[in-house]
Structures are given as structure tokens and as C-alpha cells.
Motif scaffolding. Sequence first.
Motif, PDB file in Angstrom:
ATOM      1  N   HIS A 274       0.837  -1.209   0.000  1.00 18.68           N
ATOM      2  CA  HIS A 274       0.000   0.000   0.000  1.00 18.68           C
ATOM      3  C   HIS A 274       0.868   1.254   0.000  1.00 18.68           C
ATOM      4  N   HIS A 277       2.426   1.731  -3.445  1.00 19.12           N
ATOM      5  CA  HIS A 277       1.457   2.198  -4.442  1.00 19.12           C
ATOM      6  C   HIS A 277       1.081   3.658  -4.210  1.00 19.12           C
ATOM      7  N   GLU A 278       0.769   4.000  -2.965  1.00 23.31           N
ATOM      8  CA  GLU A 278       0.271   5.348  -2.687  1.00 23.31           C
ATOM      9  C   GLU A 278       1.350   6.415  -2.863  1.00 23.31           C
TER      10      GLU A 278
END
Length: 630
Positions: A274, A277-278
Amino acid sequence: MLFPVYTPASDPMATSDTDQTIITSKWRLPSTSQRPIAILGGGVLGRRIGACWASTGYRVHIRDPDAQQVHGALQYINNEVWRYNPTISPDKMLVYGFQELEPAVRDAWLVIECVPEKLDLKIDVFAQLEKIVQPDVILASNSSSYKSREVTAKVKLETAKRILNMHYFIPPDIRIVELMTSGWTHEEIFPFLQQHLQKSGMIPVVAHQESTGFILNRVWAAIKRECLMVLNEGVASPEELDTVWNEMFVKHGVPPCELMDSVGLDTVSLIEQHYIHERNLQDNGVIGFLQKYIKEGRLGAKCSKGGLYPPGYTTKTAGENQGPYANVHAPALYILDLGLNHNPDQAYQSGRILRGSADGKAPLRILIDNLPMPDGIALCPKKGKIIWGNMGVPWKNDGSIMSCNLDGSHVKTIVPPGVVHTPKQIAVDDDCEMIYFSDREGMRVFRCHVDGSGLECLIRNGDWVTGFGDQTKWCVGLALAPCEGKFYWTQKGPSKGCQGRIFRANITTPPGHDASTRDDIECLFSELPEPIDLEVDEESKSLYWTDRGELPYGNSLNMATEGPDGTFGKNKILARNLHEAIGITLDKKNRHIYATDLGGAVYRFNMDGSDRRKFYEDEGSFAGISLLDN
């Protein structure tokens, strides 16, 4: 204690050229006898390093071109060496100060460079050392920012093979020392230095390969970078950041790898994905590294294969250091107390079911009391039930099987008195919601549903009325191997009689046979002192059992492993000197064995019998034991 500044006339180690040890061209580890450790630099860290070595009896030479630094270093060691927990008296410590390089290092077996963090200066120092030190000396750089490879620019390859990083932090408060290769360093140097560092009171850690920043500084660089990003983005103030950091990592001391294992590496992987990706980060192999563990089923403390640490690492007993994540995946223990100690006037009606913790720290809680000699116990998590047997009075046919909820409520009898004579160890097939139990004087093995229905006799060795006295036929321990389609049981034989046996048969009775005539029974072991309870670990194809027989083989914990041909090798004694060993259960997730004895103790072992722990002593007369995974 006052240490002298070196002068040639005061050197008790001074030798003539003819006294020097001749070193052959084939390099070997240096002798440390009568040879000093030379430290180049008398500053804050150099003098602390000197104190570490001097405090445990090593001769130390501290060299600094600045006379004031030399005196300051000697004075520091003189005044502060008590902080290093010295193993010798101050008057026997040998610490000398030098301004000149050659006499400081001439006879040294180890030289530690602590000069300022200027690469050109370090390169020149090692080039100069090459010309004047003994050819077997180990040369170490304490640099925190340069790999030792970088300081070998002006030395020969044979010298580079004796060079490495030896990075100290701030002793005596932080005793970690990181060792790292120059890329050519002789491999045998590392265990050699580890041994001497440990003797000097340090904690050596070897970097497995070259790495800028070594171990801790590299990790700290990432932490520092994220802390600065948190501040820059206005997520928290410096005071708030330090508050949460102190609460988490200083006050409670949570190590990062133990924390990740406790959370679960599968969860750690999802969190990292996460973030990547972020924030559009580069992976740098972290996800792939975690996936290797995940694919092998090594998810952390919650599974039987462990994670970054071996299984069971976070399960601690009372005498061990316990962090905030200790025992987060430890089981609860359910223990049967026969009641022989706390109420002797009612010996046959004083049994109890107790609940305790796997570390022995939580007080034993009484779930049920006033039971008639309880012995075997097992849990059925699927139904939320405790199942146990009451032996009753041994010469009466009044045994029974009972159940209750896990909290001790809703007690009921599921196999009434008289149907079973003297129930002993109980095993549960949780998937099938079936219980199996042995009947000692009844000379039988039974199974039924968790509610007591469908009672079926699987083994019948005789009739208790006519065969009561033949203890070789008494069935005691019982264990299931449902994946194998087998069950195992013990027939203990006379007390201390060395006629005990362990048997195996199919869970399904062969067609055309009954409990008395079945032809699939195998005798796996015979002539055992007095085997009692047993357990099966299907993963390792191993049997574990307690034996309350006579020494030297009885009062023991035993194990045997099944070979590829289906036969068992000779049993191995994992532990001795139990006091009438009875109960046993396996914590298959954490890879631990728990055992009880009539002396009133609970024991915990690794699956190989190592790391013996003893707790809940003298709190009863313990028989069966079972556990509930958390």
C-alpha cells in the motif's frame, strides 16, 4: 590506578629484533598471548573502546598524536572503568598511552583505527600500518560511514585480507559491535574476533555482506528519513513524534523483527504494498523478500513454521525477558489436579480443572472442583467444550466422561458412571466432533461423539471383572493421527515393571472384526518402564510420551520418529527427573511440549527436549493437560 604515557624505557614489552616471532608466508590467526590491542585515536570512542578491552584483562595501547588526548583517554579509563563491569582489579589493568605510531602498534595482535572520518587520512593510516605491524596482525576500522574496502586503496591484497570494519557504538551503554568484511577478509577472523569481543563484554554482530551503513546505521538512516518527512509534512510536531517513539520503542523496547513476526508477515507485506502504491516508491526487493516467507507458510508467530524468527520465539515463560508482544500467540493451559494434596480427607472427591497461562505468570484459576479423580482432558474448540474423564474409585466401576464450556459453565455427564471403568487420556478429532478415550482397568479404548452419543468400543483386551489384575492389558495413553487414519495407545504394565508397550491400529475397525478380534494392531514398542500419556505430531511423524517408571529410563519424556518404511526407530529420552510424569500435550503452532507430573509441576520444552522450563510448582497433583490456541 594511574596509567603511564609510553616511553621506550618504560615498555615492559619491548623486545629486540631477534625476539620477534617469525611469521611464515601462509597467514594464520595471531597469538594474543603477551600482545597488546592498539587503538588509534584517544577521543570519545577510542577511550571507551580501550576501557572495554582493559576491563577484562587485555593489554591496551592508546595512540593519539595529541598529548592532551592521550592523557584524557588514560584519565577516563582510570576514573570510569568501573562502569564496564571489570572482571579484574584496577591495579592489574595494563593500559599505556602513546603519541608515536610505531611503538604503539609494533607487537599488537589487533589494531583498531578510530581516526577522524576523512577517507584520505584513513587510507594513509592503513598504508603506514602495513609497513610497521607484524604480518599476522588484524587491522580494523571503526568507521561508521566508510566500508573497510575503501581504506585498502594503498595496501597489498595480503594486507586487505586482514582488514575489516569493527564498528562500535557508545559503550558501556550500548555494547553492540558490528563486524563487516572488506570484501577480502579471511573468514576465520570473524569467529575469532567474536570470541574475544564477547570476553570483553561486547555483543558482536557480523554483517553477512558489505553494506553502506552496516546494520543499525542503515536502519536508522531509513527511520531518520521518515521522521524528517513526518515533520516536513506537518503530520506531527517533534515533541509528539518523540513521545510516540519513546512509548513504543524506548519504554517498551519493541524490536522491529519481533514486532513484524507478531503482526504477521502477510500483513506486513500488504501494508508495504500500500505504501509503495500510494507514494509511488521503488520496491527495492522488499515485497519479493516477504513473499518468499509467505509462500513457504512462514507468516510469523501465528503459525507453526515461524517467520523471521523460529516458531515459538514469542512464547515466554516467567523467567524470560518479556516484551509487549510476548505470548500474544501463546496457548491457554487446562490442567487436571487429582486433588491429592489440598484436601487429603476427601482424596477421591477433591479433583479440579485449572486454567493457567503458558508462561506460568497468571495465577491458576479453578474452573471446576470436587471431581472424583479427574485424569484425561481434551478440548473441542469447534464446539467450545472441555472434555474430561473421572477415574472415580479405582476398585469400583464408577468412571465417567463429562464436558463443560470453556469457561467451566454448563457441566454435564456425557458417558455415565459404570459404562467406562477408569477413563484416562482423551483425544478429540475436532473436525469430526469425535472423542477417543482409553479405559485403564476396563482394558478398552472407546470413541463417541462430543455429546456422548454413538459410543463404540475400538479395543477390548479383556473384562475388568476377571482380568483386573493383569496390568499389561491396561490401556492408559491415547493419541490420534487422523491424517494417517490411525490411533495410538499405551498399555503401561505393572508399576515400575518395564513391561509397558505402545500400540497402533486403524481408526476404522477392519471388516468382519470387532474390538476383541481385530487383526490390524501393531506393537510399536515393548519393555518400556511404564508409559503413560502420549501425543502424535503428524508433521514430523513423531510420537511423544511420558513415562512414570523407574530410573534411569522412567520418570522421563520420550520421543520416537517414524521412518519412510512405517517403522519407528529406538525411542530417545528428551528429559529426565520428572516426578511421576503423567500429562503431555503438544503446542504444534509454537513447537513446544508441555508436560505435568504428580509432583505438581508443569514443564515446557522445545520439540527436541531442549530449553526446559518449569512452572506452577507445588500447586496440586497434576495429571492430564491440554491447551487452547490463541
